[in-house]
Structures are given as structure tokens and as C-alpha cells.
Design an enzyme around this catalytic site. Sequence first.
Site, PDB file in Angstrom:
ATOM      1  N   LYS A  12       0.828  -1.220   0.000  1.00  0.00           N
ATOM      2  CA  LYS A  12       0.000   0.000   0.000  1.00  0.00           C
ATOM      3  C   LYS A  12       0.860   1.268   0.000  1.00  0.00           C
ATOM      4  CE  LYS A  12      -2.143  -0.530   3.964  1.00  0.00           C
ATOM      5  NZ  LYS A  12      -1.747  -1.829   4.509  1.00  0.00           N
ATOM      6  N   ARG A  42      -8.925   1.951   9.403  1.00  0.00           N
ATOM      7  CA  ARG A  42      -8.660   0.554   9.747  1.00  0.00           C
ATOM      8  C   ARG A  42      -9.782  -0.040  10.578  1.00  0.00           C
ATOM      9  NH1 ARG A  42      -2.652   1.078   9.371  1.00  0.00           N
ATOM     10  NH2 ARG A  42      -1.668  -0.928   9.654  1.00  0.00           N
ATOM     11  N   ARG A  78      10.851  -6.940   5.036  1.00  0.00           N
ATOM     12  CA  ARG A  78      10.811  -5.511   5.340  1.00  0.00           C
ATOM     13  C   ARG A  78      11.390  -5.240   6.730  1.00  0.00           C
ATOM     14  NH1 ARG A  78       5.188  -2.348   5.021  1.00  0.00           N
ATOM     15  NH2 ARG A  78       4.778  -3.308   7.026  1.00  0.00           N
ATOM     16  N   ARG A 105      12.485  -2.388  11.069  1.00  0.00           N
ATOM     17  CA  ARG A 105      11.215  -2.002  11.696  1.00  0.00           C
ATOM     18  C   ARG A 105      10.953  -2.872  12.915  1.00  0.00           C
ATOM     19  NH1 ARG A 105       6.365  -0.260   7.753  1.00  0.00           N
ATOM     20  NH2 ARG A 105       5.235  -0.916   9.589  1.00  0.00           N
ATOM     21  N   ARG A 158      -0.487  -8.644  13.716  1.00  0.00           N
ATOM     22  CA  ARG A 158      -0.985  -7.569  12.845  1.00  0.00           C
ATOM     23  C   ARG A 158      -1.945  -8.135  11.792  1.00  0.00           C
ATOM     24  NH1 ARG A 158       3.323  -4.365  10.133  1.00  0.00           N
ATOM     25  NH2 ARG A 158       2.089  -2.517  10.429  1.00  0.00           N
TER      26      ARG A 158
HETATM   27  P1  AMP Z   1       1.357   0.737   9.231  1.00  0.00           P
HETATM   28  O1  AMP Z   1       2.701   1.335   8.953  1.00  0.00           O
HETATM   29  O2  AMP Z   1       0.258   1.373   8.433  1.00  0.00           O
HETATM   30  O3  AMP Z   1       1.340  -0.748   9.091  1.00  0.00           O
HETATM   31  O4  AMP Z   1       0.999   1.064  10.762  1.00  0.00           O
HETATM   32  C1  AMP Z   1       1.844   0.647  11.831  1.00  0.00           C
HETATM   33  C2  AMP Z   1       1.051   0.601  13.117  1.00  0.00           C
HETATM   34  O5  AMP Z   1       0.526   1.904  13.435  1.00  0.00           O
HETATM   35  C3  AMP Z   1      -0.174  -0.303  13.110  1.00  0.00           C
HETATM   36  O6  AMP Z   1       0.154  -1.657  13.378  1.00  0.00           O
HETATM   37  C4  AMP Z   1      -1.025   0.320  14.214  1.00  0.00           C
HETATM   38  O7  AMP Z   1      -0.556  -0.025  15.492  1.00  0.00           O
HETATM   39  C5  AMP Z   1      -0.768   1.806  14.014  1.00  0.00           C
HETATM   40  N1  AMP Z   1      -1.756   2.397  13.070  1.00  0.00           N
HETATM   41  C6  AMP Z   1      -1.505   2.947  11.845  1.00  0.00           C
HETATM   42  N2  AMP Z   1      -2.637   3.367  11.272  1.00  0.00           N
HETATM   43  C7  AMP Z   1      -3.627   3.090  12.143  1.00  0.00           C
HETATM   44  C8  AMP Z   1      -5.054   3.251  12.112  1.00  0.00           C
HETATM   45  N3  AMP Z   1      -5.665   3.805  11.050  1.00  0.00           N
HETATM   46  N4  AMP Z   1      -5.754   2.837  13.206  1.00  0.00           N
HETATM   47  C9  AMP Z   1      -5.151   2.298  14.271  1.00  0.00           C
HETATM   48  N5  AMP Z   1      -3.833   2.089  14.359  1.00  0.00           N
HETATM   49  C10 AMP Z   1      -3.063   2.479  13.299  1.00  0.00           C
END
Ligand code: AMP
Length: 190
Positions: free
Chosen positions: A14, A89, A128, A134, A145
Site C-alpha cells: 500500500k 482501519r 521488510r 522495523r 498484525r
Molecule cells: P502501518 O505502517 O500502516 O502498518 O501502521 C503501523 C502501526 O501503526 C499499526 O500496526 C497500528 O498499530 C498503528 N496504526 C496505523 N494506522 C492506524 C489506524 N488507522 N488505526 C489504528 N492504528 C493504526
Amino acid sequence: MLNLIFFGPPGVGKGTQASKAAKHYNLIHVSTGDILREEIRLETELGIKVKDVIASGELVPDKYLIELLENTCEKHKGAQGFVFDGFPRTLRQAEALEEMMERTNCKVAKVISLEVPAEELVRRLVNRAIEQGRTDDTADVIKNRLVVYQKHTEPLIDFYKKRDVFVVIPGEGTIDDIFAAICNEIDNRY
Ligand code: AMP
């Protein structure tokens, strides 16, 4: 205004595609994961609050995300549109986004759902984690996740199908081929 949502499980690509789309269509790229990681790095009040939740692979509570959404959109008031990446989300977040769009007479034009087989997802997430260091992506956290995604985020598929904006794009192939398929969808149907 052109507002797009890039949808799909963690590791589907994404971020890469959302960033390309934002450049191509001159839109603001809103990656909530990146914003939250930056808050953690800067040790802001929000960053300190969400650090452990993110490390566990769980979702940050909706109220913080909704606040973050409102602040971001306010900050970019004159924008030609937004590319949301990693947001919404949860159903509550999707409803908040819809309310905000209605208030400003806008709508989500497309939800671009990228799809790849589950084994490929895990492989990408592990790679990744190694490449980008990360710390939120250890093996257990990766599994969590994906479970969190199925439980809280997959129900959004129906929400957006009902609004007739949901499109599926296969997420395997070269970055440029996938991007071409996305542009084709946006250019021809928007
Ligand atoms: P991502 O990089 O988008 O995978 O986000 C990393 C982490 O940030 C996720 O596993 C969540 O803990 C938090 N996070 C990011 N976006 C959201 C969202 N829209 N709602 C809740 N938690 C989020």
C-alpha cells in the site's frame, strides 16, 4: 477533489503504491503509520501514548486516529485531494472519515484494495523488518498484525462495497505494472 484510499493487509504494498499515486495525481499522501512513527521518534505526548500499542501490532485507539485525521486535513485545506494509506482501519474510523467528507462536500472516489496470497504477505513483512529495521515487525507481531487486520479492518470491505467504490487490484508483479493497473482504474472510471 480526488480522494483515494489504499486498502489491504500489512505488507501488501500500500505504502509504495499510495506514495506513487500521490505524486502522480498531486495529492497529499496520508500514511497514518508514518505519522505515528514520527510522533514516537519525536517523543510527543501522542508518540509516548501509542508506542507500546504499535510495538504489539494492535491498533491505536480510534479517538487518536480521528483527531489525527482532522488535524491533517485542516493542515492541507487547499489540497486537490488525499491518498489515505493505512487509514481507515476500523468501521468507526471509516464513519468518521465519511462524516468529515460530507461536512466538506467531498467523497471517497475509490478504495483501491491490493491483494496478494497470505504466504507472500508474511514473506514480505519479514523481509521488510530485516531491511528497514522495523522493530514493530517481529514474527509474533507480524502474525498479530494480520489477525488484527482480519478482525477489525476486513469488515470495511463490505462498508465500501455498499458505496460502490471498492476495487481490487492484484498486488503481485512489478511495482510499475501494479501502478499502471491502479492508474487505469482511476483514469477510466473516475
Ligand atoms: P502501518 O505502517 O500502516 O502498518 O501502521 C503501523 C502501526 O501503526 C499499526 O500496526 C497500528 O498499530 C498503528 N496504526 C496505523 N494506522 C492506524 C489506524 N488507522 N488505526 C489504528 N492504528 C493504526
